[in-house]
Design a protein around this motif. Structure first.
Motif, PDB file in Angstrom:
ATOM      1  N   THR A 286       0.649  -1.229   0.061  1.00 59.85           N
ATOM      2  CA  THR A 286       0.020  -0.089  -0.120  1.00 59.85           C
ATOM      3  C   THR A 286       1.024   1.325  -0.101  1.00 59.85           C
ATOM      4  OG1 THR A 286      -0.035  -0.236   2.564  1.00 59.85           O
ATOM      5  CG2 THR A 286      -2.054  -0.893   1.242  1.00 59.85           C
ATOM      6  N   GLY A 287       0.471   2.285  -0.783  1.00 58.94           N
ATOM      7  CA  GLY A 287       1.029   3.545  -0.708  1.00 58.94           C
ATOM      8  C   GLY A 287       0.713   4.536   0.507  1.00 58.94           C
ATOM      9  N   ALA A 288       1.367   5.885   0.315  1.00 59.33           N
ATOM     10  CA  ALA A 288       1.243   6.790   1.424  1.00 59.33           C
ATOM     11  C   ALA A 288      -0.352   7.307   1.342  1.00 59.33           C
ATOM     12  CB  ALA A 288       2.002   7.816   1.055  1.00 59.33           C
ATOM     13  N   ALA A 289      -1.139   7.110   0.105  1.00 57.97           N
ATOM     14  CA  ALA A 289      -2.636   7.513   0.257  1.00 57.97           C
ATOM     15  C   ALA A 289      -3.482   6.421  -0.540  1.00 57.97           C
ATOM     16  CB  ALA A 289      -2.853   8.735  -0.538  1.00 57.97           C
ATOM     17  N   ALA A 290      -3.257   5.036   0.525  1.00 58.40           N
ATOM     18  CA  ALA A 290      -4.047   3.931  -0.116  1.00 58.40           C
ATOM     19  C   ALA A 290      -5.319   3.914   0.145  1.00 58.40           C
ATOM     20  CB  ALA A 290      -3.381   2.703   0.449  1.00 58.40           C
ATOM     21  N   PRO A 291      -6.335   3.844  -0.506  1.00 57.93           N
ATOM     22  CA  PRO A 291      -7.659   4.105   0.079  1.00 57.93           C
ATOM     23  C   PRO A 291      -8.200   2.562   0.784  1.00 57.93           C
ATOM     24  CG  PRO A 291      -7.779   3.372  -2.228  1.00 57.93           C
ATOM     25  CD  PRO A 291      -6.264   3.702  -1.895  1.00 57.93           C
ATOM     26  N   ALA A 292      -9.253   2.820   1.552  1.00 59.39           N
ATOM     27  CA  ALA A 292      -9.811   1.707   2.355  1.00 59.39           C
ATOM     28  C   ALA A 292     -10.929   1.331   1.604  1.00 59.39           C
ATOM     29  CB  ALA A 292     -10.315   1.988   3.776  1.00 59.39           C
ATOM     30  N   ALA A 293     -11.476   1.970   1.040  1.00 62.23           N
ATOM     31  CA  ALA A 293     -12.640   1.489   0.070  1.00 62.23           C
ATOM     32  C   ALA A 293     -12.215   0.851  -1.107  1.00 62.23           C
ATOM     33  CB  ALA A 293     -13.552   2.621  -0.232  1.00 62.23           C
TER      34      ALA A 293
END
Length: 405
Positions: A286-293
């Protein structure tokens, strides 16, 4: 109603394993047969991981019809058709064009919605009954639209699906970011979004492995690394014949071999309208702004599904590609599309694995679940929704065997 039959399921992907476990639960003695060395090593190994119970839109439709010249010329980086002159491909193509009308698109989409609803219930039953562990979660799904026209089309689909019992919420860019803050970096690019709160994700390979273990516990069996030459169904008991000449009979044979099903059906003198649709995926941290949805970027035709601390990203569709080789150029195209969609969703510089698989596609985007010879039932043609439809089509196979379909 038939009980306690000897059944061979050809194919150990999500469709085959869901079918095998469903039939074992009905009291049948089930053997799974696959040419790979274990369950879920083909198209089910690393697909998009989204369980899209509310997104059953048929591929063939008026919007695709208008794009066909661009697609044939290779100008669409995400969707390509590789033409073949063999009769099966030409018949398939003509049938696909017939399904591009507005009426056929509506009919096929709603039929898929019905199957998806059946599948949601059936998958829940299998999961709870056997305590299957495959990383199932329900983070909801957000479809992102980058043009006013595409968002307007989405609104029309929401109205259509509401009649089928689906609950979805239309969002403006601000509401989309409020719901999923990791969309903030691309807020200015979003024309609108569609949220489906009860959409799920799960690892399909882990499902196949867990379902296989449950099948063995239930008294079933499996034979792997076993290529099949043909199926015989000439009166009496049907049988599979291996490439080394061994003959294995059964009361029934379920043909869930994906894109391999048409070849085996031809050994019975039957034609199955299924063509391969090659797709790709990557798995990365996962990246720095990985979505939960779970996210689907409609414009870039790329999907994001979070599996713990990994991001599964899938996309590209190449009709007529007949090998599952991972082509570096196409992987780069997928990564470029993913970066354009969500620049910080994954650590794109540290991709852990790349995958390609052949999805069995029908002209109407609906799976074939029917008897094709005495004692032989086909369960194939699920396209890009194999993971979504697997448990539901397994239930339909059981109903065919029991005479309740």
């Amino acid at each position: 109603m038939s009980r306690g039959e000897e059944i061979i399921v050809l194919g150990a992907g999500v469709v085959g394993m869901a079918t095998a476990l469903t039939l074992a639960d009905r009291g049948h003695r089930v053997t799974v047969v696959d040419g790979a060395r274990g369950p879920g090593l083909g198209t089910s190994f690393a697909n998009g991981a989204q369980l899209s119970f509310a997104y059953t839109d048929a591929l063939a439709g008026p919007s695709v019809l208008g794009q066909i010249p661009r697609i044939l010329l290779g100008l669409d980086p995400a969707l390509r058709f590789q033409l073949h002159l063999d009769p099966d491909f030409l018949r398939w193509s003509l049938a696909f064009l017939r399904n591009c009308s507005a009426g056929a698109f509506r009919r096929n989409t709603l039929a898929g919605l019905t199957l998806a609803a059946e599948s949601r219930r059936a998958l829940q039953t299998l999961t709870e009954r056997h305590t299957l562990d495959y990383g199932l979660s329900v983070p909801g799904k957000i479809h992102i639209y980058r043009t006013a026209a595409s968002f307007a089309a989405a609104q029309a689909m929401v109205a259509l699906k509401q009649a089928g019992g689906v609950t979805q919420t239309l969002l403006d860019p601000g509401a989309a970011v409020a719901l999923e803050p990791m969309l903030a970096p691309i807020r200015h690019e979003i024309a609108g979004a569609l949220h489906t709160a009860d959409e799920a994700v799960g690892d399909p390979h882990r499902f196949c492995t867990a379902a296989h273990e449950a099948l063995i516990r239930a008294g079933g069996s499996s034979m792997f690394d076993l290529p099949i030459a043909r199926i015989e169904a000439n009166g009496g008991t049907p049988a599979i014949v291996t490439k080394c000449g061994s003959r294995v009979p059964a009361d029934r044979i379920i043909l869930a071999a994906g894109t391999g099903a048409p070849r085996l059906a031809r050994t019975l003198g039957m034609h199955l309208p299924v063509q391969p649709m090659k797709g790709y995926s990557i798995t990365a941290p996962t990246g720095a702004a990985a979505p939960a949805a779970s996210i689907t970027d409609v414009a870039n035709r790329v999907v994001f599904a979070r599996l713990g601390n990994r991001m599964r990203i899938a996309g590209l569709a190449e009709l007529g590609k007949r090998d599952a080789k991972v082509e570096p150029k196409r992987v780069r195209a997928l990564v470029d599309s993913a970066r354009a969609a969500l620049p910080q969703a994954a650590d794109y510089d540290n991709i852990e694995s790349s995958w390609a698989g052949l999805r069995p596609m029908t002209p109407d985007s609906l799976p074939i679940t029917r008897a094709i010879a005495p004692g032989v039932i086909a369960n194939t043609g699920h396209g890009g929704l194999g993971w979504t439809y697997a448990a539901g089509s397994a239930e339909r196979v059981a109903q065919l065997i029991e005479g309740t379909a």
